[in-house]
Design an enzyme around this catalytic site. Structure first.
Site, mmCIF file in Angstrom:
data_model
loop_
_atom_site.group_PDB
_atom_site.id
_atom_site.type_symbol
_atom_site.label_atom_id
_atom_site.label_comp_id
_atom_site.label_asym_id
_atom_site.label_seq_id
_atom_site.Cartn_x
_atom_site.Cartn_y
_atom_site.Cartn_z
ATOM 1 C CB SER A 198 -0.952 -0.042 1.205
ATOM 2 O OG SER A 198 -1.967 0.916 1.083
ATOM 3 C CG HIS A 203 -5.592 -2.178 -0.475
ATOM 4 N ND1 HIS A 203 -4.577 -1.945 -1.377
ATOM 5 C CD2 HIS A 203 -5.241 -1.516 0.648
ATOM 6 C CE1 HIS A 203 -3.656 -1.172 -0.827
ATOM 7 N NE2 HIS A 203 -4.032 -0.900 0.404
#
Length: 568
Positions: free
Chosen positions: A112, A271
């Site tokens: 991320s 994610h």
């Protein structure tokens, strides 16, 4: 193996700021390569992240350096997302290379924001940086991170700032006790806040002024160019890891150009869902990051580039193919060996809902036609899965391969469906809807979604995208189209590697909203910053098809996937 841990080690930056790092290393006098992880999420709780076994990295002969980025937790300075990561990353790499426990070779890892920080450090070009491994990340903080196709990624951005960047750090951001409670109330009421996001601006202006800056720059202008990492051809090799349902997949696949030594891995992950298990879909045991052995993949890559291990660093490309649910190792990236298959849009005049007459055919329709729907920003199409990252992160409740039938029953969603397939259809690469559209409004959005329709009717989302008409015109340097004028509008629906099985059907959904993943376009030309006091209007939008207006879906079709024994 005995382990040495040094906490809160000061790392001076060249501008005088002092950042802090924890160092995990084997107890040996022999210098070793270093792996650097720069995080905004608390170095004490982030070592390795949820994907990597940090102890295994150290046991394999690496010194692991986990650093709080500028202005976060133990590090000094003011946190400005992306703004300082190039210089700070360069300085930290150079610092690590000089330490007695380091042999001068440094790699970077993390997921991320930690992955974006790697691209920024690589853009600064520190010679000691020999390899990076950005995981579910993007180098460009504008396109595919904060915005996509000109639409603001409201669902992610608002929750990210309130939940990941402010919650637990309000005091560090200059807030008082009342602000702590205000952030908690905002998170608890995030669904209501999405519908009136301007109500959070006074709080965010005090604690996270960068959020307003994002809203003030809806186009890729000089502000964003100053925050974008642009590594040149001399950058170190990268192990790039993404997920088919990850919000940053566009930046993962379309970031800095590939170079020799790069590796690409894309799995059936979002994610934050790394096990391949979603509420409505299970991709099998092999889809789990743990079963894949993500730590082992990193070690093979870093051993090759930091330790000069002649062993195999893994296949250049390894992707999980949906529909057959297995890993494959094609010769190139998705789309490298594909050719476009054009499926033309047509209808008998009403493609609204999945019960309408919208079709996809290999032959273009002989008669001109159009499908009309009304888009009301006060009643936008709700987000139903896909590559989003909002609430319910750990369970994947609002992301991934969800059934679209409820959405497809709305009268503001056009559905174009192909015939039942007689043979497998292998799609690999970027999916594009080339639409001819018109709108009664001076600005609006058009969305495109690729769906796999099962024999029992289940409509599983594979990928989707959006284009804001006014943004596209500004990007291309042309005048926005006049209301009700017909114009061509290509909409990227994302990238897939997927096999449509016999008996299944291909479907394209077209609409004008996907909320709250994207902010609802008010149809007036307003920006996310003006929604508080700007009127909204209902737009009458049309998709045209037929001679002279050949709206079509372009599928990147390839002859087949590598045999099972070819996959790594």
């Amino acid at each position: 193996m005995r382990l040495v841990i040094d906490r809160d080690v000061p790392v001076p930056m060249r501008d005088g700021a002092v950042l802090r790092a924890d160092v995990y290393r084997p107890d040996t006098a022999r210098p070793l390569p270093a792996l650097l992880q720069r995080t905004p999420y608390d170095k004490g709780a982030s070592a390795g992240g949820r994907s990597l076994n940090w102890m295994r990295l150290v046991e394999a002969g690496y010194c692991l350096v986990v650093q709080d980025v500028r202005g976060r937790y133990a590090s000094g300075g003011v946190f400005r997302p992306f703004a300082d990561d190039a210089g700070d990353g360069r300085d930290t790499v150079e610092w690590a290379a000089r330490q007695a426990w380091c042999d001068g070779a440094v790699g970077m890892l993390g997921r991320s924001y930690e992955g974006a920080a790697q691209w920024h450090a690589a853009a600064a070009g520190p010679p000691a940086l020999r390899a990076i491994a950005p995981h579910v990340a993007a180098a460009d903080p504008y396109d595919g991170w904060t915005y996509l196709g000109g639409a603001f990624q409201l669902g992610f951005c608002l929750h990210w700032v309130l939940g990941d960047l402010l919650h637990g750090q309000v005091g560090r951001a200059g807030g008082m006790d009342a602000d702590v409670r205000a952030v908690e109330r905002a998170l608890d009421g995030i669904d209501e806040l999405y519908r009136a996001p301007w109500r959070a601006l006074p709080l965010l202006d005090r604690l996270a002024p960068y959020y307003r800056e994002w809203l003030e720059h809806p186009d890729a202008d000089a502000h964003w160019r100053g925050l974008t990492a642009a590594p040149d051809a001399r950058r170190p090799p990268a192990l790039v890891v993404g997920g088919w349902y990850d919000i940053f997949l566009p930046g993962t696949l379309c970031g800095p150009s590939p170079r020799p030594g790069d590796r690409l891995v894309v799995g059936p992950w979002s994610h934050c869902v790394t096990g391949g298990v979603f509420p409505e879909r299970r991709f099998g045991l092999a889809a789990d990051e743990a079963e894949f052995d993500m730590t082992g993949a990193h070690l093979a890559f870093f051993d090759h580039h930091l330790k000069h291990d002649p062993g195999d660093a893994g296949p250049a490309v390894r992707v999980f193919a949906g529909g057959v649910d297995r890993w494959v190792s094609p010769a190139g990236r998705p789309g490298a060996d594909s050719t476009p298959l054009a499926l033309h849009l047509g209808s008998d005049g009403d493609a609204r809902t999945r019960h309408g007459t919208g079709v996809l055919r290999s032959e273009p329709p002989r008669r001109s036609g159009a499908d009309t729907y009304r888009y009301d920003p006060r009643d936008p199409v709700p987000t139903a899965g896909g590559a989003t990252c909002m609430t319910g992160l750990l369970v994947g409740a609002d992301c991934g391969p969800l059934d679209q039938r409820a959405v497809e029953d709305r009268p503001d969603v056009l559905c174009y469906t192909g015939p039942r397939l007689d043979a497998p259809l292998v799609v690999s690469g970027q999916v594009v809807a080339e639409l001819y559209v018109s709108s009664s409004a001076p600005d609006t959005d058009f969305t495109a979604k690729l769906v796999d329709v099962y024999p029992d009717g289940r409509a599983e989302i594979l990928c989707d995208g959006v284009v804001r008409v006014g943004h596209r015109a500004r990007r291309d340097g042309v005048r926005p189209p006049a209301p009700d004028s017909v114009h061509a509008l290509p909409v990227s629906a994302g990238t897939v590697v997927h096999v449509f099985q016999p008996g299944h059907r291909v479907r394209l959904e077209v609409s004008s909203s996907n909320f709250p993943r994207f902010d609802a376009n008010p149809n007036t030309g307003g920006t996310p910053l003006t929604l508080a006091d700007a009127p909204v209007v209902t737009a009458v939008n049309r998709v045209h098809h037929g001679p002279g207006r050949p709206s079509r879906l372009l599928l990147p079709v390839c002859p087949g996937l590598p045999d099972a024994h070819d996959a790594a």
